[in-house]
Scaffold this motif. Structure first.
Motif, mmCIF file in Angstrom:
data_model
loop_
_atom_site.group_PDB
_atom_site.id
_atom_site.type_symbol
_atom_site.label_atom_id
_atom_site.label_comp_id
_atom_site.label_asym_id
_atom_site.label_seq_id
_atom_site.Cartn_x
_atom_site.Cartn_y
_atom_site.Cartn_z
ATOM 1 N N UNK A 55 0.818 -1.215 0.000
ATOM 2 C CA UNK A 55 0.000 0.000 0.000
ATOM 3 C C UNK A 55 0.847 1.257 0.000
ATOM 4 N N UNK A 56 2.191 1.102 -0.023
ATOM 5 C CA UNK A 56 3.058 2.255 -0.020
ATOM 6 C C UNK A 56 4.301 1.980 -0.860
ATOM 7 N N UNK A 57 4.908 3.044 -1.314
ATOM 8 C CA UNK A 57 6.169 2.971 -2.046
ATOM 9 C C UNK A 57 7.274 3.426 -1.104
ATOM 10 N N UNK A 58 8.373 2.668 -1.091
ATOM 11 C CA UNK A 58 9.437 2.934 -0.124
ATOM 12 C C UNK A 58 10.728 3.323 -0.839
ATOM 13 N N UNK A 59 11.312 4.419 -0.382
ATOM 14 C CA UNK A 59 12.596 4.891 -0.906
ATOM 15 C C UNK A 59 13.599 4.898 0.230
ATOM 16 N N UNK A 60 14.697 4.155 0.070
ATOM 17 C CA UNK A 60 15.763 4.132 1.074
ATOM 18 C C UNK A 60 16.736 5.269 0.797
ATOM 19 N N UNK A 91 1.214 7.691 0.580
ATOM 20 C CA UNK A 91 1.623 6.350 0.171
ATOM 21 C C UNK A 91 3.125 6.242 -0.062
ATOM 22 N N UNK A 92 3.862 7.339 0.098
ATOM 23 C CA UNK A 92 5.305 7.329 -0.127
ATOM 24 C C UNK A 92 6.013 7.399 1.219
ATOM 25 N N UNK A 93 6.982 6.506 1.416
ATOM 26 C CA UNK A 93 7.687 6.436 2.701
ATOM 27 C C UNK A 93 9.185 6.538 2.454
ATOM 28 N N UNK A 94 9.847 7.401 3.219
ATOM 29 C CA UNK A 94 11.292 7.595 3.129
ATOM 30 C C UNK A 94 11.955 6.847 4.284
ATOM 31 N N UNK A 95 12.986 6.047 3.965
ATOM 32 C CA UNK A 95 13.675 5.238 4.962
ATOM 33 C C UNK A 95 15.133 5.719 5.082
ATOM 34 N N UNK A 333 14.771 12.781 -4.274
ATOM 35 C CA UNK A 333 13.583 12.446 -3.489
ATOM 36 C C UNK A 333 12.319 12.943 -4.178
ATOM 37 N N UNK A 334 12.384 14.144 -4.737
ATOM 38 C CA UNK A 334 11.226 14.670 -5.454
ATOM 39 C C UNK A 334 10.882 13.800 -6.656
ATOM 40 N N UNK A 335 11.899 13.339 -7.375
ATOM 41 C CA UNK A 335 11.653 12.463 -8.521
ATOM 42 C C UNK A 335 10.987 11.167 -8.072
ATOM 43 N N UNK A 336 11.533 10.546 -7.022
ATOM 44 C CA UNK A 336 10.967 9.281 -6.533
ATOM 45 C C UNK A 336 9.532 9.467 -6.051
ATOM 46 N N UNK A 337 9.270 10.564 -5.334
ATOM 47 C CA UNK A 337 7.920 10.822 -4.829
ATOM 48 C C UNK A 337 6.947 11.098 -5.962
ATOM 49 N N UNK A 338 7.405 11.831 -6.960
ATOM 50 C CA UNK A 338 6.538 12.150 -8.098
ATOM 51 C C UNK A 338 6.155 10.890 -8.866
ATOM 52 N N UNK A 339 7.132 10.024 -9.132
ATOM 53 C CA UNK A 339 6.829 8.786 -9.853
ATOM 54 C C UNK A 339 5.943 7.871 -9.016
ATOM 55 N N UNK A 340 6.092 7.923 -7.701
ATOM 56 C CA UNK A 340 5.215 7.124 -6.842
ATOM 57 C C UNK A 340 3.768 7.589 -6.955
ATOM 58 N N UNK A 346 6.447 3.127 -10.157
ATOM 59 C CA UNK A 346 7.096 2.585 -11.342
ATOM 60 C C UNK A 346 8.468 3.239 -11.485
ATOM 61 N N UNK A 347 9.519 2.475 -11.146
ATOM 62 C CA UNK A 347 10.880 2.975 -11.263
ATOM 63 C C UNK A 347 11.637 2.216 -12.350
ATOM 64 N N UNK A 348 10.922 1.853 -13.385
ATOM 65 C CA UNK A 348 11.546 1.186 -14.513
ATOM 66 C C UNK A 348 12.451 2.171 -15.252
ATOM 67 N N UNK A 349 13.387 1.676 -16.064
ATOM 68 C CA UNK A 349 14.218 2.596 -16.850
ATOM 69 C C UNK A 349 13.398 3.565 -17.692
#
Length: 397
Positions: A55-60, A91-95, A333-340, A346-349
């Motif tokens: 239910x969430x997208x996680x970025x380390x 739905x976006x979580x930063x680790x 972080x902004x890029x990862x959150x935006x795509x989430x 979707x972090x595909x190439x």
């Protein structure tokens, strides 16, 4: 149930007197049969739990939160939190994970990211840290948006988001060419950075129709650079004058080199000085020999706005943390959150390498298939009042 037959006509049921008692057979005299064997107990049926959809997208976020580089890591974590507040949804979580600023710590942080089911990795900072996490990242096909400026770490799902010298050199030589400065020479340190600058200058000159007259290297550990400047000046001819000199250095070496160029060429014939992002130093405004020099930089409006928001949220940035580096942490972080938000993580190439790019603290940028960051850079000119923007960054790629 069996059906009972009706009585037949003309027939009476038998009375008790006429019914013969049944003959009961004698009990058998043999030994009783052994009890039947117990029925086998069936194996318990194990029902596998149904997979639970994430239910969430996680970025380390891999940064040094302890050790000698802890102040740097905390500033980068703050910048990432700023992007989290401004861009992300619930739905976006930063680790945040501590690399301790070492290769071993980075590898351990990467293992933690995998155990916590991270979908993307932001960081690490240093080239040796990135190399330490690369095997695990590639084995698990986990994209890494590293903050490094080392292009050798890029590729195979590893992206270098740092400001690389190649695009900077191409931008400033292209601008000089547009201003009629066709004949360019380079003064470069005899190290990896200097060689990367020189090679980028060769590529940029060939691509943009400029004339690269000479490249001279100098030992950055030596105090006297006069011989390198003299060799550079001697390379000019009537047919190939030098009207722009790119000096890829900073601090006292830059001041010394700039003064030597002015002295060797003469004040009236001194070429226009060009630089890289190493020139983005407020202390250079007081250096007369650099007055009028051009260098590439992120668009002032977007980067200054980021710095103001950072200061408002967290206070002044530590003096040993380059604002550009903090901006990279924000951008990733902004890029990862935006795509989430847009593509449900979707972090595909194809998603990461969007040809239209993204807008961040440093303006327009996009990731290339080679794993490098291409950025839209402005041109600034050094004046006694400070650097001023004289050519805007592009709006699109």
């Amino acid at each position: 149930m069996a059906e009972v037959a009706p009585w037949s006509q003309g027939t009476k049921p038998a009375t008790a007197a006429t019914v013969e008692p049944p003959q009961v057979p004698a009990r058998p005299t043999t030994a009783p049969l052994p009890p039947p064997p117990p029925l086998p107990v069936p194996e318990p049926v194990v029902v596998a739990p149904r997979p639970v959809a994430k239910t969430e997208t996680r970025a380390a976020l891999l940064v040094p939160l302890s050790g000698p580089q802890a102040a740097v890591g905390q500033a980068l974590a703050n910048a990432a939190q700023l992007a989290l507040f401004e861009i992300a949804d619930s739905r976006f979580r930063l680790l945040p994970l501590d690399t301790r600023g070492t290769a071993e710590g980075a590898a351990q942080a990467m293992a933690q990211a995998l155990s916590q089911e991270a979908d993307i990795v932001l960081g690490p900072v240093f080239s040796f840290e990135v190399k330490a996490v690369t095997p695990q990242a590639q084995e698990h096909r986990l994209p890494v948006l590293a903050f490094s400026t080392d292009r050798t770490i890029a590729g195979g799902g590893i992206y270098a988001l740092g400001y690389l010298p190649g695009p900077q050199v191409a931008r400033v030589i292209g601008f000089a060419r547009s201003q009629g400065r066709w004949h360019v020479a380079v003064l470069a340190r005899a190290d990896d950075y200097g060689r990367a600058v020189a090679e980028s200058a060769r590529e940029a000159a060939a691509a943009q129709g400029a004339d690269l007259v000479a490249v001279e290297y100098y030992d950055p550990a030596q105090p006297d650079f006069a011989s390198a400047v003299r060799r550079l000046a001697a390379a000019r001819t009537a047919q190939r004058p030098i009207d722009a000199v790119l000096i890829a250095d900073d601090g006292p070496r830059l001041r010394s080199l700039a003064g030597l160029v002015t002295s060797e060429f003469g004040a009236g014939a001194a070429p226009r000085l060009l630089g890289t992002l190493l020139w983005d130093d407020i202390r250079l405004r007081a250096e007369p020999s650099l007055a009028g020099g051009w260098y590439p930089a992120p668009p002032a409006a977007s980067h200054e706005a980021f710095e103001q928001r950072y200061v408002k949220a967290f206070g002044p940035m530590p003096a040993n943390v380059p604002a550009l580096l903090a901006g990279i942490a924000y951008d990733s972080t902004a890029l990862a959150a935006l795509l989430a938000r847009q593509g449900k993580g979707d972090y595909s190439p194809a998603a990461l390498q969007s040809p239209v790019g993204f807008l961040g603290a440093g303006g327009l940028f996009r990731l290339t298939p080679a794993g490098l960051a291409e950025r839209g850079l402005a041109i600034r000119e050094i004046t006694p009042q400070g650097a001023r923007e004289i050519a805007p960054a592009p709006d699109t790629f």
